[in-house]
Design a protein around this motif. Structure first.
Motif, PDB file in Angstrom:
ATOM      1  N   GLY A 212      11.204   3.291  -2.508  1.00  0.00           N
ATOM      2  CA  GLY A 212      10.595   2.677  -1.089  1.00  0.00           C
ATOM      3  C   GLY A 212       8.935   2.254  -0.893  1.00  0.00           C
ATOM      4  O   GLY A 212       9.152   0.861  -0.843  1.00  0.00           O
ATOM      5  N   PRO A 213       8.355   2.674  -2.477  1.00  0.00           N
ATOM      6  CA  PRO A 213       6.448   2.465  -2.560  1.00  0.00           C
ATOM      7  C   PRO A 213       7.158   0.748  -2.592  1.00  0.00           C
ATOM      8  O   PRO A 213       5.510  -0.254  -2.887  1.00  0.00           O
ATOM      9  CB  PRO A 213       6.324   3.307  -3.344  1.00  0.00           C
ATOM     10  CG  PRO A 213       6.789   4.246  -3.011  1.00  0.00           C
ATOM     11  CD  PRO A 213       7.974   3.998  -2.825  1.00  0.00           C
ATOM     12  N   VAL A 214       7.954  -0.531  -3.338  1.00  0.00           N
ATOM     13  CA  VAL A 214       8.265  -0.599  -4.351  1.00  0.00           C
ATOM     14  C   VAL A 214       8.103  -1.927  -3.127  1.00  0.00           C
ATOM     15  O   VAL A 214       7.761  -2.786  -3.109  1.00  0.00           O
ATOM     16  CB  VAL A 214       9.635  -1.007  -5.042  1.00  0.00           C
ATOM     17  CG1 VAL A 214       9.888  -2.657  -5.495  1.00  0.00           C
ATOM     18  CG2 VAL A 214       9.712  -0.450  -5.642  1.00  0.00           C
ATOM     19  N   LEU A 215       8.456  -1.508  -2.498  1.00  0.00           N
ATOM     20  CA  LEU A 215       8.683  -2.812  -0.937  1.00  0.00           C
ATOM     21  C   LEU A 215       7.173  -2.807  -0.485  1.00  0.00           C
ATOM     22  O   LEU A 215       6.937  -3.918   0.379  1.00  0.00           O
ATOM     23  CB  LEU A 215      10.252  -2.203   0.371  1.00  0.00           C
ATOM     24  CG  LEU A 215      10.834  -2.134  -0.455  1.00  0.00           C
ATOM     25  CD1 LEU A 215      12.181  -1.866   0.808  1.00  0.00           C
ATOM     26  CD2 LEU A 215      11.505  -3.908  -0.419  1.00  0.00           C
ATOM     27  N   ASP A 216       6.593  -1.234   0.086  1.00  0.00           N
ATOM     28  CA  ASP A 216       5.395  -1.889   0.078  1.00  0.00           C
ATOM     29  C   ASP A 216       4.458  -2.379  -0.612  1.00  0.00           C
ATOM     30  O   ASP A 216       3.529  -2.514  -0.018  1.00  0.00           O
ATOM     31  CB  ASP A 216       5.352  -0.355   0.358  1.00  0.00           C
ATOM     32  CG  ASP A 216       5.616   0.941   0.822  1.00  0.00           C
ATOM     33  OD1 ASP A 216       6.248   0.472   2.161  1.00  0.00           O
ATOM     34  OD2 ASP A 216       5.426   2.354   0.522  1.00  0.00           O
ATOM     35  N   MET A 217       4.477  -2.594  -2.055  1.00  0.00           N
ATOM     36  CA  MET A 217       4.241  -3.511  -2.686  1.00  0.00           C
ATOM     37  C   MET A 217       4.188  -4.647  -2.418  1.00  0.00           C
ATOM     38  O   MET A 217       3.033  -5.789  -2.647  1.00  0.00           O
ATOM     39  CB  MET A 217       4.461  -2.880  -4.536  1.00  0.00           C
ATOM     40  CG  MET A 217       3.823  -4.523  -5.167  1.00  0.00           C
ATOM     41  SD  MET A 217       4.517  -3.359  -7.171  1.00  0.00           S
ATOM     42  CE  MET A 217       5.816  -3.704  -7.105  1.00  0.00           C
ATOM     43  N   LEU A 235      -3.399  -2.954 -11.018  1.00  0.00           N
ATOM     44  CA  LEU A 235      -4.147  -1.581 -12.294  1.00  0.00           C
ATOM     45  C   LEU A 235      -5.776  -1.491 -12.499  1.00  0.00           C
ATOM     46  O   LEU A 235      -5.857  -1.041 -13.181  1.00  0.00           O
ATOM     47  CB  LEU A 235      -3.867  -2.911 -13.525  1.00  0.00           C
ATOM     48  CG  LEU A 235      -2.079  -2.579 -13.837  1.00  0.00           C
ATOM     49  CD1 LEU A 235      -1.992  -3.734 -14.242  1.00  0.00           C
ATOM     50  CD2 LEU A 235      -1.361  -1.541 -14.136  1.00  0.00           C
ATOM     51  N   ASP A 236      -6.629  -2.660 -11.707  1.00  0.00           N
ATOM     52  CA  ASP A 236      -8.119  -2.347 -12.321  1.00  0.00           C
ATOM     53  C   ASP A 236      -8.468  -0.951 -11.568  1.00  0.00           C
ATOM     54  O   ASP A 236      -9.578   0.234 -11.899  1.00  0.00           O
ATOM     55  CB  ASP A 236      -8.871  -4.038 -11.794  1.00  0.00           C
ATOM     56  CG  ASP A 236      -8.503  -4.664 -12.198  1.00  0.00           C
ATOM     57  OD1 ASP A 236      -8.116  -4.729 -13.757  1.00  0.00           O
ATOM     58  OD2 ASP A 236      -9.213  -5.484 -12.622  1.00  0.00           O
ATOM     59  N   ARG A 237      -7.664  -1.247 -10.339  1.00  0.00           N
ATOM     60  CA  ARG A 237      -7.756   0.518  -9.432  1.00  0.00           C
ATOM     61  C   ARG A 237      -6.595   1.589  -9.895  1.00  0.00           C
ATOM     62  O   ARG A 237      -7.231   2.738  -9.595  1.00  0.00           O
ATOM     63  CB  ARG A 237      -7.374   0.245  -8.059  1.00  0.00           C
ATOM     64  CG  ARG A 237      -8.460  -1.187  -7.733  1.00  0.00           C
ATOM     65  CD  ARG A 237      -7.541  -0.746  -5.738  1.00  0.00           C
ATOM     66  NE  ARG A 237      -6.729  -1.357  -5.911  1.00  0.00           N
ATOM     67  CZ  ARG A 237      -5.953  -2.535  -5.321  1.00  0.00           C
ATOM     68  NH1 ARG A 237      -6.872  -3.133  -5.324  1.00  0.00           N
ATOM     69  NH2 ARG A 237      -4.733  -2.483  -4.743  1.00  0.00           N
ATOM     70  N   GLY A 238      -6.357   2.015 -10.837  1.00  0.00           N
ATOM     71  CA  GLY A 238      -5.961   2.824 -12.013  1.00  0.00           C
ATOM     72  C   GLY A 238      -4.419   3.212 -10.894  1.00  0.00           C
ATOM     73  O   GLY A 238      -3.897   4.708 -11.672  1.00  0.00           O
ATOM     74  N   GLU A 239      -4.452   1.979 -10.348  1.00  0.00           N
ATOM     75  CA  GLU A 239      -2.618   2.607  -9.621  1.00  0.00           C
ATOM     76  C   GLU A 239      -1.411   1.692 -10.472  1.00  0.00           C
ATOM     77  O   GLU A 239      -2.224   1.166 -11.256  1.00  0.00           O
ATOM     78  CB  GLU A 239      -2.533   1.859  -8.607  1.00  0.00           C
ATOM     79  CG  GLU A 239      -3.706   1.757  -7.234  1.00  0.00           C
ATOM     80  CD  GLU A 239      -3.747   1.223  -6.388  1.00  0.00           C
ATOM     81  OE1 GLU A 239      -2.602  -0.045  -6.373  1.00  0.00           O
ATOM     82  OE2 GLU A 239      -4.523   1.269  -5.808  1.00  0.00           O
ATOM     83  N   ARG A 240      -0.899   2.758 -10.417  1.00  0.00           N
ATOM     84  CA  ARG A 240       0.860   2.208 -10.553  1.00  0.00           C
ATOM     85  C   ARG A 240       1.303   1.245 -10.219  1.00  0.00           C
ATOM     86  O   ARG A 240       2.196   1.342  -8.935  1.00  0.00           O
ATOM     87  CB  ARG A 240       1.750   3.613 -11.153  1.00  0.00           C
ATOM     88  CG  ARG A 240       3.599   3.629 -11.637  1.00  0.00           C
ATOM     89  CD  ARG A 240       4.085   4.956 -11.395  1.00  0.00           C
ATOM     90  NE  ARG A 240       5.201   4.511 -11.824  1.00  0.00           N
ATOM     91  CZ  ARG A 240       6.896   5.349 -10.963  1.00  0.00           C
ATOM     92  NH1 ARG A 240       6.118   6.297 -10.483  1.00  0.00           N
ATOM     93  NH2 ARG A 240       7.503   5.125 -11.505  1.00  0.00           N
ATOM     94  N   LEU A 241       2.255   0.410 -10.895  1.00  0.00           N
ATOM     95  CA  LEU A 241       3.345  -0.491 -10.692  1.00  0.00           C
ATOM     96  C   LEU A 241       4.140  -0.018  -9.606  1.00  0.00           C
ATOM     97  O   LEU A 241       5.208  -0.055 -11.393  1.00  0.00           O
ATOM     98  CB  LEU A 241       2.856  -2.027 -10.988  1.00  0.00           C
ATOM     99  CG  LEU A 241       1.407  -2.398 -11.779  1.00  0.00           C
ATOM    100  CD1 LEU A 241       2.241  -3.830 -12.427  1.00  0.00           C
ATOM    101  CD2 LEU A 241       0.725  -3.175 -10.159  1.00  0.00           C
ATOM    102  N   MET A 242       4.800  -0.194  -9.357  1.00  0.00           N
ATOM    103  CA  MET A 242       6.223   0.898  -8.762  1.00  0.00           C
ATOM    104  C   MET A 242       7.532  -0.093  -8.855  1.00  0.00           C
ATOM    105  O   MET A 242       7.298  -1.290  -8.737  1.00  0.00           O
ATOM    106  CB  MET A 242       6.007   0.878  -6.806  1.00  0.00           C
ATOM    107  CG  MET A 242       5.081   2.016  -6.602  1.00  0.00           C
ATOM    108  SD  MET A 242       4.611   3.759  -7.671  1.00  0.00           S
ATOM    109  CE  MET A 242       5.917   4.127  -7.767  1.00  0.00           C
ATOM    110  N   GLY A 243       7.621   0.092 -10.014  1.00  0.00           N
ATOM    111  CA  GLY A 243       9.386  -0.163 -10.115  1.00  0.00           C
ATOM    112  C   GLY A 243       8.995  -0.567 -12.229  1.00  0.00           C
ATOM    113  O   GLY A 243      10.394  -1.155 -12.745  1.00  0.00           O
TER     114      GLY A 243
END
Length: 362
Positions: A212-217, A235-243
């Motif tokens: 689901g979060p892939v679609l949010d991305m 990535l600068d915010r420390g977030e994970r790239l979903m998928g």
């Protein structure tokens, strides 16, 4: 002690082998690429359950018995009252599955294979204010799921795409939900208890909640030209790239390629928004380039969730139902592991290391 039981061998199995270094998945001696070439849900289910139940059967018999089981479990939909319908789809599905008897026999195994396929489309229709559609025993499982969801017979491409998805995620080593199923099975609690435990583990966002979060991305990126900038900022915010990335695979997840291949005929037939596909391809290319540049020592490639999200969206499933669709395909793996554990294993009882305070001296 290894945190998270990393690399700890907890069982011997004949069901599936995940080779993370080679990017290979083998199910009962058959590689994933051969399984999806012309496989159906019923074929992989017969393969996984072969020799583990008290009855002998083949793909054709299982298809007929499973169709009859779908018709029988549909009667439980009448228990879906307003509080249950208000739950998230996977929770509502779990509540209905809990109504099934809790035994070890083949009849309850068939009911458990049929139940998620029937309950999830019915719940989604009830949540939209629509009437649930009864199963059609003349159809195979994948086609009937889509018909019960939309009210229309699916196209050949749509049925094949869902079949590929169900085959692809049918089993995958000793993941969290499968391990939960084996733990419960080792107590002889019953197959329904094993499936409910596995489903409860699957709904956790670190296991089955990523598509689901892939679609949010994709929604957040918006346009293909925005992909590089948006992903870099994330990535600068420390977030994970979903998928992207997987705990086991050190190379590309082979299931991702299988699902990308299954999506192509649906795209070619005009049943998918071309702009959505263009956006996804731009995000994939940009993400792989950025991850390679920023984390050259970490092999991060596309995983199964990326193309799962695109495929299930194309088939008409809302993103809040993706975990439930995963459960439809994975239940056969849970049942096979539960039976393997019950037949050949012991009560699972690991030890812990106490690190708390000691009693004060007298």
């Amino acid at each position: 002690m290894k945190n998270g039981l990393e690399d700890v061998i907890a069982a011997e199995t004949q069901l599936s082998d995940v080779d993370g270094e080679a990017g290979r998945l083998i199910i009962r001696g058959v590689s994933l690429d051969h399984l999806v070439a012309d496989g159906t849900y019923e074929r992989v289910a017969a393969l996984l359950l072969d020799g583990l139940m008290e009855r002998s059967f083949d793909e054709a018999l299982l298809r007929d018995w499973l169709a009859q089981a779908r018709t029988k479990v549909f009667a439980h939909i009448k228990a879906a009252d307003a509080p249950l319908i208000a739950l998230p789809p996977v929770d509502a599905m779990r509540a209905l599955i809990a109504r099934l008897p809790d035994r070890e026999d083949f009849d309850i195994a068939l009911s458990l294979l049929a139940a998620p396929a029937v309950f999830l489309p019915a719940i989604l229709r009830l949540q939209r204010g629509q009437t649930p559609i009864a199963p059609d025993a003349s159809l195979p499982q994948a086609a009937d799921i889509l018909r019960m969801l939309t009210g229309r017979l699916p196209t050949r491409e749509q049925t094949a795409a869902l079949d590929t998805y169900l085959v692809t995620i049918s089993d995958h080593g000793l993941n969290a939900s499968t391990f939960a199923s084996r733990v419960i099975a080792s107590t002889r609690a019953g197959l329904t208890s094993s499936v409910l435990a596995a489903l409860s583990a699957l709904k956790g966002p670190l296991h089955g909640g990523a598509p689901g979060p892939v679609l949010d991305m994709l929604d957040a990126v918006g346009m293909p030209d925005n992909a590089g900038t948006w992903l870099a900022d994330a990535l600068d915010r420390g977030e994970r790239l979903m998928g992207f990335g997987h705990r086991i695979y050190r190379v590309r997840d082979p299931r991702a390629d299988a699902l990308k291949g299954a999506l192509k005929p649906v795209i070619a037939s005009g049943q998918v928004d071309g702009a959505r596909v263009e956006l996804a391809e731009a995000v994939e290319a940009a993400a792989l380039a950025i991850l390679k540049a920023r984390k050259p020592n970490r092999p991060l490639d596309v995983n199964v969730e990326f193309y799962t999200a695109l495929l299930l969206e194309a088939l008409g499933f809302p993103r809040q139902a993706f975990t439930g669709v995963f459960a439809i395909g994975r239940t056969v793996g849970w049942l096979a592991h539960a039976r393997e554990q019950a037949l050949d294993g012991r009560l699972i009882r690991p030890r812990s290391v106490y690190i708390g305070p000691l009693p004060a001296a007298a």
